[in-house]
Design an enzyme around this catalytic site. Sequence first.
Site, PDB file in Angstrom:
ATOM      1  N   GLY A 125      50.292  31.899  89.419  1.00 27.55           N
ATOM      2  CA  GLY A 125      49.356  32.706  90.200  1.00 27.55           C
ATOM      3  C   GLY A 125      48.298  33.375  89.345  1.00 27.55           C
ATOM      4  N   HIS A 163      42.947  26.937  86.430  1.00 33.35           N
ATOM      5  CA  HIS A 163      43.832  26.419  87.484  1.00 33.35           C
ATOM      6  C   HIS A 163      43.023  25.606  88.500  1.00 33.35           C
ATOM      7  CE1 HIS A 163      46.038  30.291  86.436  1.00 33.35           C
ATOM      8  NE2 HIS A 163      46.975  29.393  86.251  1.00 33.35           N
ATOM      9  N   GLN A 219      61.233  32.504  81.739  1.00 32.94           N
ATOM     10  CA  GLN A 219      60.441  32.075  80.584  1.00 32.94           C
ATOM     11  C   GLN A 219      59.825  33.255  79.836  1.00 32.94           C
ATOM     12  OE1 GLN A 219      57.695  29.716  83.263  1.00 32.94           O
ATOM     13  NE2 GLN A 219      56.157  30.354  81.777  1.00 32.94           N
ATOM     14  N   GLY A 260      47.629  22.095  82.077  1.00 36.39           N
ATOM     15  CA  GLY A 260      46.451  22.315  81.230  1.00 36.39           C
ATOM     16  C   GLY A 260      46.776  22.121  79.748  1.00 36.39           C
ATOM     17  N   GLN A 301      53.758  23.098  75.825  1.00 37.03           N
ATOM     18  CA  GLN A 301      54.375  23.020  77.160  1.00 37.03           C
ATOM     19  C   GLN A 301      54.186  21.619  77.742  1.00 37.03           C
ATOM     20  OE1 GLN A 301      54.410  26.134  80.388  1.00 37.03           O
ATOM     21  NE2 GLN A 301      52.633  25.006  81.120  1.00 37.03           N
ATOM     22  N   SER A 349      45.253  33.795  82.419  1.00 36.60           N
ATOM     23  CA  SER A 349      45.456  34.957  83.295  1.00 36.60           C
ATOM     24  C   SER A 349      45.578  36.225  82.457  1.00 36.60           C
ATOM     25  CB  SER A 349      46.713  34.764  84.144  1.00 36.60           C
ATOM     26  OG  SER A 349      46.602  33.580  84.898  1.00 36.60           O
TER      27      SER A 349
HETATM   28  O1  PAF Z   1      51.883  27.249  82.668  1.00 37.15           O
HETATM   29  C1  PAF Z   1      52.398  27.994  83.532  1.00 37.15           C
HETATM   30  O2  PAF Z   1      51.712  28.695  84.299  1.00 37.15           O
HETATM   31  C2  PAF Z   1      53.909  28.075  83.635  1.00 37.15           C
HETATM   32  O3  PAF Z   1      54.510  27.948  82.394  1.00 37.15           O
HETATM   33  C3  PAF Z   1      54.493  27.057  84.625  1.00 37.15           C
HETATM   34  C4  PAF Z   1      54.246  25.627  84.185  1.00 37.15           C
HETATM   35  C5  PAF Z   1      53.896  27.274  86.010  1.00 37.15           C
HETATM   36  C6  PAF Z   1      56.013  27.252  84.732  1.00 37.15           C
HETATM   37  O4  PAF Z   1      56.323  28.537  85.163  1.00 37.15           O
END
Ligand code: PAF
Length: 276
Positions: free
Chosen positions: A28, A34, A58, A144, A150, A183
């Site tokens: 969000g 995004h 996380q 991204g 990630q 964010s």
């Molecule tokens: O990159 C993110 O915003 C988060 O790590 C994700 C992939 C939505 C997992 O919570």
Amino acid sequence: MQVIESVAVFRKAHAVAAKPLGLVPTMGFLHEGHMALIHRARKENGTVAVSIFVNPTQFGPSEDFETYPRDMDADLAHLDDAGVDLVFAPPIEEVYPLGFDTFVDVGRVGERLEGQHRTGHFRGVATIVCKLLTIVRPDRAYFGQKDAQQCLVVKRLNADLNLGAEIVVCPTVRDPDGLALSSRNVYLSRSEREAALSLHRSLTLARQLHSQGENDADMVKRRMGELITAYPAANIDYISIADAENLTELDIIDRPALVSLAVRIGRTRLIDNVIL
Ligand code: PAF
């Protein structure tokens, strides 16, 4: 646009959704980074789903889970404008009900860099992404490049656990002055934002040095470090030049390399990267 909070309702929506289905997983507080993923997903799929879930597993105990920026109303307005079909926005107890006790154990690709500096981070990311891919069952999932490690963790997870999505990695979106959109940029004061430009400037320097023939990774990292520490508000967590596929640190830049860094600007921790 249908906003869904429960797994059972999402499964029903999936059954009748036009395919292919593209998923953009988010926490969000949506920005243009995004939205670029969402626009790409809109072009490539019959149905676009976006998940909004600030995933507690996380975040480390001293990180910003409680204060992470949230604005559901603004997010839903942006998603509606962008032609999103399904929003999956579950409450915490829908994702982690009482008794939840199963996590994804990430291998070597998650050990270094962010994994080393944020203990348990990728365990939490892999667990929620695994859950989202099995709940939403997308044909494609969009991430991204700013979160380069990630992306590697998610590709490994998707392949190793046969989750069956195509993982699409999209370029980092930047403000005109080069700051990668995040964010967390909302935390930066005006002077901190100036110091935050040191990340992109140091990556640009790395690219320049490499294009001029510099292949000594330590030399490049030293020059990047000097540039960043010239900003008193900036504190380096790490600067890395690593094999772009397996993240093994390089001495000599003799193959595609991921130059990545994490820098603390005041209380805000920012990451960025380029591929050489
Ligand atoms: O990159 C993110 O915003 C988060 O790590 C994700 C992939 C939505 C997992 O919570």
